[in-house]
Design an enzyme around this catalytic site. Structure first.
Site, short mmCIF file in Angstrom:
data_model
loop_
_atom_site.label_atom_id
_atom_site.label_comp_id
_atom_site.label_asym_id
_atom_site.label_seq_id
_atom_site.Cartn_x
_atom_site.Cartn_y
_atom_site.Cartn_z
N HIS A 96 2.76 2.48 13.22
CA HIS A 96 1.68 3.46 13.35
C HIS A 96 2.21 4.82 13.84
O HIS A 96 1.43 5.76 14.03
CB HIS A 96 0.64 2.94 14.35
CG HIS A 96 -0.76 3.35 14.06
ND1 HIS A 96 -1.10 4.58 13.52
CD2 HIS A 96 -1.95 2.70 14.24
CE1 HIS A 96 -2.42 4.65 13.38
NE2 HIS A 96 -2.95 3.53 13.81
N ASP A 150 -3.23 -1.66 -8.13
CA ASP A 150 -2.83 -2.50 -9.27
C ASP A 150 -1.37 -2.23 -9.60
O ASP A 150 -1.00 -1.15 -10.05
CB ASP A 150 -3.73 -2.19 -10.47
CG ASP A 150 -3.43 -3.07 -11.68
OD1 ASP A 150 -2.46 -3.85 -11.64
OD2 ASP A 150 -4.19 -2.96 -12.66
#
Length: 446
Positions: A156, A380
């Protein structure tokens, strides 16, 4: 369920990082946020376009090309000020899972307690930055049925949820279309002036960490709100002051009410409460910052305070007004000050305010973050979009009163992953009004 690791290697950028980009400076917000990790799993059903050897090689090559664009991610955190963009790379592991995806996700419901096995667990908070390894870890898990689970771990330090979505979408476009991209990232440090660093004291990340997280043992449960429930909640929470609550706002303030109800039922007394939410600052900046280019933690916590301890049927409308006002304050007051020359002074004032409010032990704090609209459900790689994107449930963790909202398996749904004290969680799971809108860990449609 058993998982056998097949291979593990470091993927480096396809082109070396130029010398003038060797140091990636962290922004003021990057520097003061607690050391944490972002983890999730994307599940893909069997697809004839996925062939084990060819597809994994394609993933590696496209990841290498993506790291050339996002060159800081292949570096190492040098200190609490910057990333050394040394092209050391990210970790990519492949593994085999000796069960079918259906048995894990839909028989009869997702076995959430097993999800941490898809990769080596990483503590949600680490003691320091100096010895931190690769900033990204990815494990490609293939089931007996041919389905795929991609496990992601992101540091992070310079990466927020919007940056994660941007990175993964870019990687998938390169993998599925076999095209080269020449985009340039926009570091957060260039978006708002930093100002003088002399007045910034040490230990501010610890102040934020202990201010935001309520100490105690927490357990995680998954709740799903479908489209009709969300529409009903928007009607339930709208008012003359807020005639158009968003889907996330409606779900958040409904949850806030029932988390307070659960606390009262569990412990026998009422408390005033605060709701802290991660506000994406990109849209509020002048000019607006595109999430397609910006890298860094471009966010801050809004604070809504509810002192009236009544939780009647109309309270959602009041909570919605408080929630909207808190977000508006961030965008109308905090962001312009942050973009002025007093970046450090602005952050210091905000942290002091946060610490003062959260130090009031009479207040019951809740932290809600939203990953909705990050685009993770649209990723995808050439073998279809994921049927589901899941968080990794926090089991027996040293904090509670936190929740993360995710896009559901279909576009009309929102999932809430809630961390509560086990006693309060048992109350929430039996709250008939809450369960009229939310389902507890329903099966995933494959």
């Amino acid at each position: 369920m058993e998982i056998q690791v097949i291979s593990s290697e470091t993927i480096k950028p396809s082109s070396p990082t130029p010398s003038h980009l060797q140091t990636f400076k962290a922004s003021i917000i990057d520097k003061v946020l607690p050391c944490a990790y972002i983890q999730f799993i994307s599940f893909y059903v069997p697809n004839q376009n996925f062939t084990k050897q060819t597809s994994i090689q394609q993933l590696k090559q496209s990841l290498s090309q993506t790291l050339t664009i996002f060159y800081p991610f292949a570096g190492r955190v040098k200190d609490n000020l910057s990333v050394d963009c040394n092209d050391d790379g990210v970790l990519l592991t492949t593994a085999h899972v000796n069960c079918k995806m259906h048995d894990l996700l839909a028989n009869p419901q997702p076995k959430l307690e097993l999800f941490c096995q898809f990769s080596t667990p990483v503590p949600p908070f680490c003691p320091g930055l100096a010895d931190r390894p690769a900033q990204i870890g990815i494990q490609v898990n293939q089931f007996d049925c041919g389905g795929i689970a991609l496990f992601f771990t992101f540091s992070h330090f310079i990466i927020d949820a919007a940056t994660v979505g941007m990175f993964v979408k870019c990687w998938s476009r390169i993998a599925s279309k076999n095209e080269r991209m020449s985009a340039s990232i926009c570091p957060a440090v260039s978006i708002y002036p930093q100002g003088s660093e002399e007045s910034m004291p040490d230990g501010l990340s610890a102040v934020i960490e202990f201010s935001l997280l309520k100490e105690g043992r927490g357990t995680t449960k998954r709740f799903v709100f479908d489209g009709s429930a969300i529409s009903a909640l928007k009607e339930k929470t709208k008012s003359e002051a807020v005639p158009n609550p968003s889907r996330v706002e409606a779900v958040s303030c409904f949850m806030w009410k029932h988390l307070m109800v659960a606390s009262e039922a569990a412990w026998g007394f009422k408390q005033p409460s605060i709701l802290l939410q991660a506000a994406d600052l990109r849209r509020g900046m002048a000019p607006a910052v595109s999430s397609e280019l910006s890298v860094g933690n471009i966010l801050w916590k809004s604070i809504a305070r509810y002192d009236n301890i009544t939780t009647n049927n109309e309270v959602e409308k009041e909570l919605m007004v408080l929630e909207r006002e808190a977000i508006k304050k961030i965008r109308d007051e905090f962001v312009p000050k942050l973009q002025s020359n007093g970046g450090y002074a602005t952050i210091r004032e905000a942290i002091e305010e946060l610490h003062e409010i959260c130090s009031d032990k009479s207040l019951n704090p809740y932290v809600i973050s939203s990953w909705c609209k990050t685009g993770l459900n649209e990723v995808d790689f050439g073998w279809g979009k994921p049927v589901w994107v899941s968080l990794i449930p926090a089991i027996d963790v040293p904090f509670k009163n936190a929740a993360t909202l995710m896009d559901g398996e279909t576009s009309d749904k929102i999932e809430a992953w809630i961390v509560l004290d086990p006693r309060e969680m048992r109350v929430l799971e039996c709250d008939s009004e809450f369960l009229a809108f939310a389902s507890v860990n329903p099966p995933v449609s494959l």
